[in-house]
Design an enzyme around this catalytic site. Structure first.
Site, short mmCIF file in Angstrom:
data_model
loop_
_atom_site.label_atom_id
_atom_site.label_comp_id
_atom_site.label_asym_id
_atom_site.label_seq_id
_atom_site.Cartn_x
_atom_site.Cartn_y
_atom_site.Cartn_z
N HIS A 1 16.70 0.59 -8.20
CA HIS A 1 16.97 -0.31 -9.32
C HIS A 1 17.82 -1.49 -8.84
CE1 HIS A 1 19.14 -1.56 -13.05
NE2 HIS A 1 17.89 -1.52 -13.48
N THR B 1 20.50 -2.67 -9.60
CA THR B 1 21.95 -2.48 -9.46
C THR B 1 22.32 -1.53 -8.33
OG1 THR B 1 21.85 -0.68 -11.05
CG2 THR B 1 22.39 -2.87 -11.91
N LYS B 2 21.33 -0.96 -7.66
CA LYS B 2 21.64 0.02 -6.63
C LYS B 2 21.84 -0.66 -5.27
CE LYS B 2 21.32 3.90 -9.08
NZ LYS B 2 20.98 3.68 -10.50
N LEU B 3 22.36 0.12 -4.32
CA LEU B 3 22.66 -0.37 -2.97
C LEU B 3 21.48 -1.13 -2.35
CD1 LEU B 3 24.64 -0.02 -0.40
CD2 LEU B 3 23.07 1.81 0.21
N PHE B 4 20.31 -0.53 -2.45
CA PHE B 4 19.08 -1.12 -1.93
C PHE B 4 18.12 -1.25 -3.10
CE2 PHE B 4 14.71 0.01 -0.62
CZ PHE B 4 14.41 -1.13 0.11
#
Ligand SMILES: *Cc1c(COP(=O)(O)O)cnc(C)c1O
Length: 377
Positions: free
Chosen positions: A182, A184-187
């Site tokens: 997603h 908003t995630k790290l990757f």
């Protein structure tokens, strides 16, 4: 008034890099259904994570549902943590399973295997721990429990992309691991996710089920549409090139947070775990004060300054109306206490160190600790 600071900021490649990556799609006109970009990203992610049998899907929630479906976990109970994002619990419920909530470890915030073992019954089918904040679950203990009681162990690895444990990718532990890509995630792949399983047959099952249950174009079982599209895969290909630099920048910020907050009495910061190589995805803090109000005071003071920390993970998923009204939920005292005390601080590669020091100065001030000469906000 300075710029608002959010808990995270999506990482994006240079525009020209992405434009170049998607240009071929105007030739191929192949936009989804396991196209060239999806195949390329699948291979790259398998290499990056050091595993085989990865399947790209539309999002991290779909990954959880498909992992349960492909491993045939149905009609029974799944023991899980309530200290997580709603999705973990919802995936269990939407597969017709009953969530059973066990408490968390007070140091790592991950599901406690001894609490899990106490809740195993003849109805138990699987254990679903979460590598919460990228912290490593007690993977050895869960493996033992899985073997001893013939249970599937499915990790919600939404926070743990790229984490290592004992020199091995964390993706290599468990019957399945799921990832969220997603925004908003790290990757990120804008929206997206992946399921990692252990053998060809299970991977085929995931691939089939994410494509309506079709095998050679004919439905052979009841499936769903969980395919990743080519624009998202192209975003992933670009973002992966910059991921190691992004993690390094995050690690610098985590070190600064630790230096400023690590020695304040009553303030517990995200742990450093032995043999683990973390991804610096999140920086949660627990405020162990007596009146139980420090977390909210810090949250409010940060908000006044335009700084958006988040009360991840509060409330517990077991307390949400959709769950509590439908199931008899277990009491999990540590998780319940931490949900009232936790604050996840802003963390992303471009977070200015001067802003980080403003954040820690506010926390130190609310906690009654003096701060010397920090950059003015
Ligand atoms: C983000 C997240 C999910 C869901 O992933 P999506 O890609 O947003 O569907 C599941 N579990 C956890 C712990 C998450 O943080």
């Amino acid at each position: 008034m300075s710029k608002k600071i959010m808990v995270t900021e999506s990482t994006m490649p240079p525009f020209a890099e992405y434009a170049n990556e998607i240009a071929e799609l105007w030739q191929s006109k192949w936009l989804t259904n396991n196209g060239a970009k999806t195949q390329e990203l699948t291979q790259q992610l398998q290499d990056y994570l050091g595993i085989d049998h990865l399947s790209l899907v539309t999002n991290g929630h779909m990954a959880l549902e498909l992992a349960l479906m492909a491993l045939g976990v149905q009609d029974g109970e799944v023991i899980t943590t309530p200290f997580t994002f709603a999705s973990t619990t919802h995936a269990i419920v939407r597969n017709g399973l009953t969530p059973v909530f066990a408490d968390i470890d007070p140091e790592t915030f991950t599901l406690d295997p001894t609490k899990v073992e106490a809740l195993i019954t003849p109805q138990t089918r699987a254990i679903m721990p979460v590598h919460i904040y990228g912290n490593v679950c007690d993977v050895e203990a869960f493996e033992r429990l899985g073997k001893k009681y013939h249970l599937k162990v499915i990790y919600d690895g939404a926070h743990s992309f790229g984490c290592q444990y004992k020199g091995k990718s964390l993706a290599s532990y468990g019957d399945a691991v799921t990832y969220s890509f997603h925004a908003t995630k790290l990757f990120n792949t804008i929206e997206g996710g992946a399921v990692v399983v252990r053998d060809d047959a299970t991977k085929t099952r995931v691939e089939q089920m994410k494509n309506f249950g079709l095998a050679d174009g004919v439905p052979v079982e009841v499936g769903i549409n969980g395919k990743l599209n080519e624009f998202s895969a192209a975003m992933g290909i670009c973002n992966l090139r910059h991921l190691d630099a992004a993690i390094a920048a995050r690690q610098t910020r985590v070190r600064a947070y630790r230096k400023q907050l690590g020695a304040i009495p009553g303030v517990q910061v995200n742990p450093v775990q032995a043999a683990a190589e973390p991804n610096a995805a999140y920086f949660p803090v627990i405020f162990h004060d007596v009146d139980g109000r420090t977390r909210d005071r810090v949250f409010d003071r940060l908000a006044e300054e335009g700084i958006n920390a988040r009360k991840y993970f509060s409330p517990l998923t077991s307390d949400s109306p959709g769950i509590a009204s439908r199931f008899t939920v277990q009491i999990t005292p540590i998780a319940a206490d931490y949900a009232n005390r936790v604050l996840t601080l802003p963390l992303y590669p471009d977070l200015a160190i001067s802003d980080l020091l403003r954040i820690t100065a506010i926390i130190r001030e609310v906690c009654g600790v003096k701060t010397q000469s920090v950059a003015n906000g």
